[in-house]
Design a protein around this motif. Structure first.
Motif, PDB file in Angstrom:
ATOM      1  N   ARG A  28       2.231   5.563  -0.467  1.00  0.00           N
ATOM      2  CA  ARG A  28       1.980   5.252   0.924  1.00  0.00           C
ATOM      3  C   ARG A  28       1.436   3.816   0.997  1.00  0.00           C
ATOM      4  NH1 ARG A  28      -1.416  10.612   2.386  1.00  0.00           N
ATOM      5  NH2 ARG A  28       0.670  12.070   2.748  1.00  0.00           N
ATOM      6  N   GLU A  29       0.911   3.161   0.131  1.00  0.00           N
ATOM      7  CA  GLU A  29       0.640   1.954  -0.029  1.00  0.00           C
ATOM      8  C   GLU A  29       1.922   1.004  -0.008  1.00  0.00           C
ATOM      9  OE1 GLU A  29      -2.172   1.492  -3.362  1.00  0.00           O
ATOM     10  OE2 GLU A  29      -3.804   2.210  -2.057  1.00  0.00           O
ATOM     11  N   ASP A  30       2.888   1.546  -0.979  1.00  0.00           N
ATOM     12  CA  ASP A  30       4.267   0.926  -1.077  1.00  0.00           C
ATOM     13  C   ASP A  30       4.844   0.902  -0.058  1.00  0.00           C
ATOM     14  OD1 ASP A  30       3.548   0.363  -3.766  1.00  0.00           O
ATOM     15  OD2 ASP A  30       4.497   2.040  -4.757  1.00  0.00           O
ATOM     16  N   THR A  31       4.734   1.956   0.719  1.00  0.00           N
ATOM     17  CA  THR A  31       5.559   2.212   1.941  1.00  0.00           C
ATOM     18  C   THR A  31       4.906   1.136   2.946  1.00  0.00           C
ATOM     19  OG1 THR A  31       5.754   4.528   1.646  1.00  0.00           O
ATOM     20  CG2 THR A  31       6.307   3.695   3.997  1.00  0.00           C
ATOM     21  N   GLY A  32       3.874   0.921   2.998  1.00  0.00           N
ATOM     22  CA  GLY A  32       3.284  -0.332   4.051  1.00  0.00           C
ATOM     23  C   GLY A  32       3.871  -1.490   3.606  1.00  0.00           C
ATOM     24  N   ARG A  33       3.597  -1.725   2.206  1.00  0.00           N
ATOM     25  CA  ARG A  33       4.039  -3.100   1.658  1.00  0.00           C
ATOM     26  C   ARG A  33       5.426  -3.372   1.855  1.00  0.00           C
ATOM     27  NH1 ARG A  33       1.277  -2.469  -2.515  1.00  0.00           N
ATOM     28  NH2 ARG A  33       3.032  -1.723  -4.022  1.00  0.00           N
ATOM     29  N   TRP A  34       6.339  -2.414   1.837  1.00  0.00           N
ATOM     30  CA  TRP A  34       7.715  -2.696   1.723  1.00  0.00           C
ATOM     31  C   TRP A  34       8.237  -2.962   3.325  1.00  0.00           C
ATOM     32  CZ3 TRP A  34      10.696  -4.528  -1.525  1.00  0.00           C
ATOM     33  CH2 TRP A  34      10.409  -4.237  -3.089  1.00  0.00           C
ATOM     34  N   GLY A  35       7.483  -2.160   4.042  1.00  0.00           N
ATOM     35  CA  GLY A  35       7.715  -2.656   5.623  1.00  0.00           C
ATOM     36  C   GLY A  35       7.150  -3.956   6.204  1.00  0.00           C
ATOM     37  N   GLU A  36       6.158  -4.350   5.448  1.00  0.00           N
ATOM     38  CA  GLU A  36       5.494  -5.728   5.728  1.00  0.00           C
ATOM     39  C   GLU A  36       6.692  -6.656   5.159  1.00  0.00           C
ATOM     40  OE1 GLU A  36       3.295  -8.834   7.230  1.00  0.00           O
ATOM     41  OE2 GLU A  36       3.017  -6.635   7.882  1.00  0.00           O
ATOM     42  N   ARG A  37       6.992  -6.504   4.230  1.00  0.00           N
ATOM     43  CA  ARG A  37       7.964  -7.421   3.500  1.00  0.00           C
ATOM     44  C   ARG A  37       9.221  -7.622   4.402  1.00  0.00           C
ATOM     45  NH1 ARG A  37       7.686  -5.459  -2.950  1.00  0.00           N
ATOM     46  NH2 ARG A  37       5.576  -6.713  -3.339  1.00  0.00           N
ATOM     47  N   ALA A  38       9.829  -6.489   4.888  1.00  0.00           N
ATOM     48  CA  ALA A  38      11.030  -6.280   5.703  1.00  0.00           C
ATOM     49  C   ALA A  38      10.719  -7.156   6.776  1.00  0.00           C
ATOM     50  CB  ALA A  38      11.498  -4.785   5.991  1.00  0.00           C
ATOM     51  N   ARG A  39       9.656  -6.987   7.453  1.00  0.00           N
ATOM     52  CA  ARG A  39       9.190  -7.948   8.844  1.00  0.00           C
ATOM     53  C   ARG A  39       9.300  -9.390   8.569  1.00  0.00           C
ATOM     54  NH1 ARG A  39       5.366 -10.146  11.107  1.00  0.00           N
ATOM     55  NH2 ARG A  39       3.927  -9.901   9.143  1.00  0.00           N
ATOM     56  N   ARG A  40       8.760  -9.680   7.528  1.00  0.00           N
ATOM     57  CA  ARG A  40       8.567 -11.189   7.065  1.00  0.00           C
ATOM     58  C   ARG A  40      10.084 -11.922   6.720  1.00  0.00           C
ATOM     59  NH1 ARG A  40       4.038  -9.867   3.637  1.00  0.00           N
ATOM     60  NH2 ARG A  40       5.540 -10.334   1.773  1.00  0.00           N
ATOM     61  N   CYS A  41      10.940 -10.968   6.175  1.00  0.00           N
ATOM     62  CA  CYS A  41      12.228 -11.871   5.894  1.00  0.00           C
ATOM     63  C   CYS A  41      13.278 -11.528   6.777  1.00  0.00           C
ATOM     64  CB  CYS A  41      12.502 -11.609   4.424  1.00  0.00           C
ATOM     65  SG  CYS A  41      12.948  -9.812   4.135  1.00  0.00           S
ATOM     66  N   ALA A  42      12.888 -10.788   7.881  1.00  0.00           N
ATOM     67  CA  ALA A  42      13.945 -10.349   8.577  1.00  0.00           C
ATOM     68  C   ALA A  42      14.541 -11.363   9.429  1.00  0.00           C
ATOM     69  CB  ALA A  42      13.395  -9.374   9.697  1.00  0.00           C
ATOM     70  N   ALA A  43      14.040 -12.334   9.695  1.00  0.00           N
ATOM     71  CA  ALA A  43      14.527 -13.564  10.570  1.00  0.00           C
ATOM     72  C   ALA A  43      15.649 -14.550   9.368  1.00  0.00           C
ATOM     73  CB  ALA A  43      13.699 -14.449  11.084  1.00  0.00           C
ATOM     74  N   GLU A  44      15.272 -14.692   8.351  1.00  0.00           N
ATOM     75  CA  GLU A  44      15.701 -15.589   7.526  1.00  0.00           C
ATOM     76  C   GLU A  44      16.969 -14.822   6.407  1.00  0.00           C
ATOM     77  OE1 GLU A  44      12.535 -16.989   4.788  1.00  0.00           O
ATOM     78  OE2 GLU A  44      11.521 -17.938   6.333  1.00  0.00           O
ATOM     79  N   ASP A  45      16.504 -13.486   6.116  1.00  0.00           N
ATOM     80  CA  ASP A  45      17.765 -12.910   5.383  1.00  0.00           C
ATOM     81  C   ASP A  45      17.746 -11.422   5.578  1.00  0.00           C
ATOM     82  OD1 ASP A  45      19.356 -11.752   3.583  1.00  0.00           O
ATOM     83  OD2 ASP A  45      18.149 -13.026   1.717  1.00  0.00           O
TER      84      ASP A  45
END
Length: 214
Positions: A65-82
């Motif tokens: 569950r921690e990993d789920t939240g972390r991967w979602g945050e990563r997707a949000r941060r890099c969505a605009a660039e990649d």
């Protein structure tokens, strides 16, 4: 000597009969108690293992569950660039979520099984305690029965009582005979006679004083 032989033979014969009677029943009961104790111990060990497995599942689910939240945050941060990288992060988040759901189902099943096993262990321990108490009670009753049965040997007890009476009579005769042949002590006899006379004179003085007062 014949009385002692009869006494020993009767008591040991009855004891052997009681022991053989105890052995049959007690062996079965003791074996059953030992088997139940072994089964309860195995169930308790299995329950301990299930509880450890349950804790491991809880820890893995928490990490996923921690990993789920972390991967979602990563997707949000890099969505605009990649965007491609953001989609890969979301795929990882989805994998973590599915794995967490699968492990949650396993955890639910593990908890249900542990709850059933806990009830079985508690019932087994209660049953074992009751059997042990009843076993102790039955052994006490068996000993009491043996004691009462031994006390019902009226003829044998009468012989023993008669033997005690003869023994007491012999000792009494010996004591009387020793008292009769005891040597006289003139000095002691003289003092004793004087002491008796003094007691009698004192009693006489009391009577005379009472007569004067009247």
């Amino acid at each position: 000597m014949s009385l002692i032989k009869r006494l020993s033979a009767t008591l040991f014969a009855r004891l052997d009969g009681v022991v053989s009677e105890i052995e049959d029943h007690e062996a079965v009961v003791q074996t059953s108690i030992d088997e139940l104790r072994h089964q309860v111990a195995r169930a308790r060990a299995r329950l301990n293992q299930m509880q450890r497995d349950e804790q491991q599942l809880v820890d893995r689910i928490d990490r996923l569950r921690e990993d789920t939240g972390r991967w979602g945050e990563r997707a949000r941060r890099c969505a605009a660039e990649d965007e491609a990288r953001a989609l890969s992060c979301l795929e990882r988040r989805r994998q973590c979520r599915r794995e967490a759901e699968r492990l949650q189902q396993s955890l639910d099943g593990c908890r249900d099984g542990a709850a059933r096993l806990m009830r079985d262990v508690e019932e087994g321990e209660t049953r074992l305690q009751l059997l042990h108490q009843r076993h102790t009670l039955m052994r006490a009753r068996q000993c009491g029965t043996a004691a009462r049965t031994a006390g019902q040997e009226t003829e044998l007890l009468r012989e023993v009582e008669a033997c005690f009476e003869r023994w007491d009579t012999r000792l009494t005769e010996r004591e009387l005979s020793l008292r009769d042949i005891a040597p006289e002590d003139p000095l002691d006899e003289g003092f004793s006679r004087r002491e008796r006379d003094e007691d009698l004179r004192a009693e006489l003085d009391v009577l005379l004083q009472q007569e004067k007062k009247q």
